[in-house]
Scaffold this motif. Structure first.
Motif, PDB file in Angstrom:
ATOM      1  N   LYS A  60       0.831  -1.214   0.000  1.00 46.28           N
ATOM      2  CA  LYS A  60       0.000   0.000   0.000  1.00 46.28           C
ATOM      3  C   LYS A  60       0.867   1.267   0.000  1.00 46.28           C
ATOM      4  N   SER A  61       1.825   1.322   0.918  1.00 45.18           N
ATOM      5  CA  SER A  61       2.678   2.517   0.983  1.00 45.18           C
ATOM      6  C   SER A  61       3.485   2.663  -0.306  1.00 45.18           C
ATOM      7  N   THR A  62       3.929   1.549  -0.841  1.00 42.76           N
ATOM      8  CA  THR A  62       4.680   1.585  -2.106  1.00 42.76           C
ATOM      9  C   THR A  62       3.818   2.195  -3.216  1.00 42.76           C
ATOM     10  N   MET A 107       2.545  11.185   4.892  1.00 44.05           N
ATOM     11  CA  MET A 107       3.287   9.944   5.111  1.00 44.05           C
ATOM     12  C   MET A 107       2.783   9.185   6.324  1.00 44.05           C
ATOM     13  N   GLU A 108       3.022   7.889   6.289  1.00 42.08           N
ATOM     14  CA  GLU A 108       2.775   7.022   7.430  1.00 42.08           C
ATOM     15  C   GLU A 108       3.607   7.515   8.614  1.00 42.08           C
ATOM     16  N   GLY A 109       3.045   7.431   9.829  1.00 41.44           N
ATOM     17  CA  GLY A 109       3.812   7.854  10.994  1.00 41.44           C
ATOM     18  C   GLY A 109       3.955   9.372  11.082  1.00 41.44           C
ATOM     19  N   MET A 181      -3.209   9.642   1.732  1.00 43.04           N
ATOM     20  CA  MET A 181      -3.043   9.488   3.179  1.00 43.04           C
ATOM     21  C   MET A 181      -2.628   8.072   3.515  1.00 43.04           C
ATOM     22  N   ASP A 182      -1.524   7.951   4.220  1.00 41.71           N
ATOM     23  CA  ASP A 182      -1.020   6.626   4.566  1.00 41.71           C
ATOM     24  C   ASP A 182      -1.324   6.304   6.028  1.00 41.71           C
ATOM     25  N   GLU A 183      -2.315   5.472   6.251  1.00 44.87           N
ATOM     26  CA  GLU A 183      -2.709   4.989   7.570  1.00 44.87           C
ATOM     27  C   GLU A 183      -2.885   6.083   8.625  1.00 44.87           C
ATOM     28  N   PRO A 184      -3.804   7.004   8.377  1.00 47.16           N
ATOM     29  CA  PRO A 184      -4.025   8.055   9.382  1.00 47.16           C
ATOM     30  C   PRO A 184      -4.520   7.517  10.723  1.00 47.16           C
TER      31      PRO A 184
HETATM   32 MG   LIG Z   1       2.459   0.967   4.770  1.00 48.12          MG
END
Ligand SMILES: [Mg+2]
Ligand SMILES: Nc1ncnc2c1ncn2[C@@H]1O[C@H](COP(=O)(O)OP(=O)(O)O)[C@@H](O)[C@H]1O
Length: 279
Positions: A60-62, A107-109, A181-184
């Motif tokens: 997913k992030s990729t 970004m995630e995190g 949005m990466d894993e809000p």
């Molecule tokens: Mg990810």
């Protein structure tokens, strides 16, 4: 008068609007050898919220980094397929140019800058802009996230939820057409997840910003998205409207809780049938 209005003026055939973003059959390789995305396709209609769901490691992030151009910073590359945004091919373009095209990735995190204040973080989000409305937009962000205005200290001292809000606010400062949005929901309490997702929905509705939302929390994502894609091992294995996905027995079993460690893979399902709603 025997002729009907339809005969003289035939109703225009509805031509579907082209999606704002279309990812066509992309392959992504890290370090020249590691194949992570293996023919991934998805579409995000203008003005919509689309969810991209899947377990940890699915890619997913990729996918988001391929769209935002940030893959380059990790020695990753789109080796096949194309990414079309607002009518233009954007794969291979540098990330800062992609921001100028109107795509901003959260970004995630969170990745806010800990030793700057909220205000300074927000100003950074506006780095591509030269118009005189940056201050007005800062007020708008504080309007969505009043807590950020109260907290005038360094961003590193904000709570997890507040940092997530700041990361979203910073994205808004770029006035993007689309936010990735990466894993809000990551690391937030259920109550805060609700709050953050309600604001995501509001931002989409009020500002018309299109959102591609990556989540492991399928329930939260499908509560705000109109469509969803489920990916496994670098590919989309199922897609459909949020309602269809919520009612799908396999999605319920694998992604909406209950199965826990027993979680199987779509790959092994006889009932699996890819639905390509928009293709
Ligand atoms: Mg990810
Ligand atoms: N910079 C990288 N270099 C090599 N492999 C990577 C890199 N980033 C991610 N991967 C690998 O790609 C796969 C997908 O990762 P990722 O896109 O982060 O998945 P997700 O976001 O769905 O958890 C994983 O197997 C991961 O180990």
């Amino acid at each position: 008068m025997t002729q009907t209005a339809e005969a003289t003026h035939p109703a225009p055939t509805a031509v579907p609007a082209p999606p704002l973003l279309s990812v066509n059959n992309i392959e992504v390789v890290y370090d020249d050898v590691i194949l992570v995305l293996r023919g991934l396709s998805l579409e995000v209609p203008r003005g919509s919220i689309v969810a991209l769901l899947g377990a940890n490691g699915a890619g997913k992030s990729t996918t988001l980094k391929a769209i935002s151009g940030l893959l380059k910073t990790e020695d990753g590359e789109v080796t096949r397929g194309e990414i079309i945004f607002d009518g233009e091919r954007i794969n291979g373009i540098d990330p800062d140019k992609i921001v100028r095209h109107g795509i901003f990735q959260v970004m995630e995190g969170r990745r806010i800058i800990a030793d700057m204040t909220s205000l300074e973080n927000l100003r950074l989000g506006a780095f591509t802009r030269s118009d005189g409305e940056v201050n007005a937009d800062i007020d708008m962000v504080f309007n969505y996230f009043p807590r950020l205005k109260e907290r005038t200290g360094l961003a590193g001292y904000l709570s997890g939820g507040e940092q997530q809000m700041l990361a979203i606010g910073r994205a808004l400062m770029a006035r993007p057409k689309m936010i990735l949005m990466d894993e809000p929901s990551m690391g937030l309490s259920p109550l805060l997840v609700k709050e953050v997702f309600a604001i995501i929905k509001e931002i989409n509705r009020d500002l018309g910003v299109t959102i591609l939302l990556v989540e492991q929390n399928a329930r939260a994502a499908l509560s705000v998205a109109s469509h969803g894609y489920i990916m496994e091992q670098g590919k989309v294995v199922l897609d459909g409207s949020a309602d269809e996905l919520r009612d799908n027995e396999d999605v319920k079993e694998f992604y909406l809780g209950g199965a826990g460690d027993q979680r199987k893979s779509f790959k092994n399902l006889k009932s699996f049938k890819r639905r390509k709603r928009w293709l």
